[in-house]
Design a protein around this motif. Structure first.
Motif, PDB file in Angstrom:
ATOM      1  N   PRO A  89       0.827  -1.205   0.000  1.00  0.00           N
ATOM      2  CA  PRO A  89       0.000   0.000   0.000  1.00  0.00           C
ATOM      3  C   PRO A  89       0.864   1.259   0.000  1.00  0.00           C
ATOM      4  O   PRO A  89       2.032   1.219   0.421  1.00  0.00           O
ATOM      5  CB  PRO A  89      -0.803  -0.119   1.301  1.00  0.00           C
ATOM      6  N   PRO A  90       0.306   2.392  -0.463  1.00  0.00           N
ATOM      7  CA  PRO A  90       1.110   3.624  -0.542  1.00  0.00           C
ATOM      8  C   PRO A  90       1.779   4.004   0.767  1.00  0.00           C
ATOM      9  O   PRO A  90       2.928   4.461   0.766  1.00  0.00           O
ATOM     10  CB  PRO A  90       0.089   4.677  -0.986  1.00  0.00           C
ATOM     11  N   GLU A  91       1.098   3.824   1.917  1.00  0.00           N
ATOM     12  CA  GLU A  91       1.707   4.232   3.175  1.00  0.00           C
ATOM     13  C   GLU A  91       2.931   3.386   3.527  1.00  0.00           C
ATOM     14  O   GLU A  91       3.888   3.864   4.134  1.00  0.00           O
ATOM     15  CB  GLU A  91       0.694   4.172   4.328  1.00  0.00           C
ATOM     16  N   VAL A  92       2.913   2.115   3.103  1.00  0.00           N
ATOM     17  CA  VAL A  92       4.068   1.257   3.342  1.00  0.00           C
ATOM     18  C   VAL A  92       5.220   1.681   2.435  1.00  0.00           C
ATOM     19  O   VAL A  92       6.378   1.768   2.866  1.00  0.00           O
ATOM     20  CB  VAL A  92       3.703  -0.221   3.113  1.00  0.00           C
ATOM     21  N   GLN A  93       4.907   1.962   1.174  1.00  0.00           N
ATOM     22  CA  GLN A  93       5.952   2.408   0.268  1.00  0.00           C
ATOM     23  C   GLN A  93       6.528   3.752   0.710  1.00  0.00           C
ATOM     24  O   GLN A  93       7.736   3.984   0.607  1.00  0.00           O
ATOM     25  CB  GLN A  93       5.394   2.499  -1.153  1.00  0.00           C
ATOM     26  N   ALA A  94       5.662   4.646   1.202  1.00  0.00           N
ATOM     27  CA  ALA A  94       6.144   5.938   1.691  1.00  0.00           C
ATOM     28  C   ALA A  94       7.078   5.752   2.883  1.00  0.00           C
ATOM     29  O   ALA A  94       8.090   6.462   3.009  1.00  0.00           O
ATOM     30  CB  ALA A  94       4.960   6.821   2.065  1.00  0.00           C
ATOM     31  N   PHE A  95       6.762   4.807   3.755  1.00  0.00           N
ATOM     32  CA  PHE A  95       7.622   4.516   4.899  1.00  0.00           C
ATOM     33  C   PHE A  95       9.007   4.082   4.432  1.00  0.00           C
ATOM     34  O   PHE A  95      10.037   4.572   4.919  1.00  0.00           O
ATOM     35  CB  PHE A  95       6.974   3.430   5.763  1.00  0.00           C
ATOM     36  N   HIS A  96       9.055   3.157   3.489  1.00  0.00           N
ATOM     37  CA  HIS A  96      10.348   2.667   2.993  1.00  0.00           C
ATOM     38  C   HIS A  96      11.104   3.770   2.256  1.00  0.00           C
ATOM     39  O   HIS A  96      12.336   3.881   2.377  1.00  0.00           O
ATOM     40  CB  HIS A  96      10.138   1.460   2.080  1.00  0.00           C
ATOM     41  N   MET A  97      10.392   4.593   1.499  1.00  0.00           N
ATOM     42  CA  MET A  97      11.067   5.669   0.767  1.00  0.00           C
ATOM     43  C   MET A  97      11.640   6.705   1.732  1.00  0.00           C
ATOM     44  O   MET A  97      12.751   7.221   1.525  1.00  0.00           O
ATOM     45  CB  MET A  97      10.095   6.339  -0.217  1.00  0.00           C
ATOM     46  N   ALA A  98      10.905   7.002   2.801  1.00  0.00           N
ATOM     47  CA  ALA A  98      11.405   7.950   3.799  1.00  0.00           C
ATOM     48  C   ALA A  98      12.673   7.397   4.467  1.00  0.00           C
ATOM     49  O   ALA A  98      13.631   8.142   4.750  1.00  0.00           O
ATOM     50  CB  ALA A  98      10.349   8.237   4.850  1.00  0.00           C
ATOM     51  N   ALA A  99      12.709   6.080   4.720  1.00  0.00           N
ATOM     52  CA  ALA A  99      13.899   5.473   5.305  1.00  0.00           C
ATOM     53  C   ALA A  99      15.070   5.547   4.333  1.00  0.00           C
ATOM     54  O   ALA A  99      16.204   5.857   4.736  1.00  0.00           O
ATOM     55  CB  ALA A  99      13.598   4.033   5.684  1.00  0.00           C
TER      56      ALA A  99
END
Length: 229
Positions: A215-225
């Motif tokens: 989901p987008p929120e999971v991808q956003a989490f990984h991208m922020a990391a």
């Protein structure tokens, strides 16, 4: 410990409680420089632990919400805790892809599941596509007899258009490899909002395993990391 099908099923059930799965394994060859097991003697077998899709995300979120303060590298920390508890229960040494010195997790994964890298470097899975990960491994000083993995169909060989090589605005992936600085600069910059909020554009254009897409929120989490945002 005497390994049986029931033991492996018990390990799988313990991992499933947190959305994780076994990702295959193998025995180290007698002349192989195997990492240390629990006692310090060379390990004789390894079982890989990972995920398909975003199944661990709700379990991780609940854990994260209970932490009294901000945790550095929270997903790695959670993975170590969960896999470490399973290792303790079953007499194994738990290791992580982020441990130093680095262990050859990608080579282990290719050996355990018969996978090959995609043009993005992520291993291509015949069911999960690019939407899977390895979170750790269990090292045992006993031999675990597992069937030899069948070499998986490499879906990238059947993909003619290669959209994963055409969607990035800064051409981060090419035949020359991954342009880390170009990718990082774009993600951090004013034009990088689509990547920051929804993940890597190249990865998201892959046509395989889309039902397992994070989901987008999971991808956003990984991208922020990745971008240290």
């Amino acid at each position: 410990m005497i390994f049986s099908r029931g033991t492996i099923e018990g390990i799988a059930a313990a991992l499933a409680a947190d959305g994780l799965i076994l990702r295959g394994g193998f025995r180290f060859a007698g002349d192989e420089a195997a990492p240390a097991g629990l006692s310090g003697a060379p390990a004789r077998s390894v079982l890989l632990v990972g995920q398909a899709g975003a199944a661990p995300w709700p379990h991780f979120q609940r854990w994260f919400e209970r932490q009294p303060q901000l945790v550095a590298n929270p997903l790695d920390t959670w993975s170590r805790e969960v896999i470490g508890a399973v290792a303790q229960e079953f007499g194994a040494r738990a290791v992580s892809p982020s441990d130093r010195p680095y262990l050859p997790f990608q080579q282990w994964a290719m050996r355990a599941e018969g996978l090959k890298p995609s043009p993005l470097g992520i291993l291509m899975h015949p069911t999960y596509g690019l939407w899977h990960a390895y979170r750790g491994a269990l090292l045992f000083e006993e031999e675990i007899f597992l069937p030899e993995p069948q070499e998986a169909i490499h879906l990238c060989d059947t993909c003619i258009d290669k959209p994963c090589m055409k969607s990035c605005p800064v051409d981060a992936y090419s035949g020359q490899g991954f342009a880390h600085e170009a990718c990082l600069g774009h993600v951090r910059g004013p034009r990088g909002e689509p990547c920051r909020s929804g993940g890597c554009l190249d990865r998201n254009t892959c046509p395989y395993g889309t039902s397992f897409r994070y989901p987008p929120e999971v991808q956003a989490f990984h991208m922020a990391a990745f971008a240290s945002l």
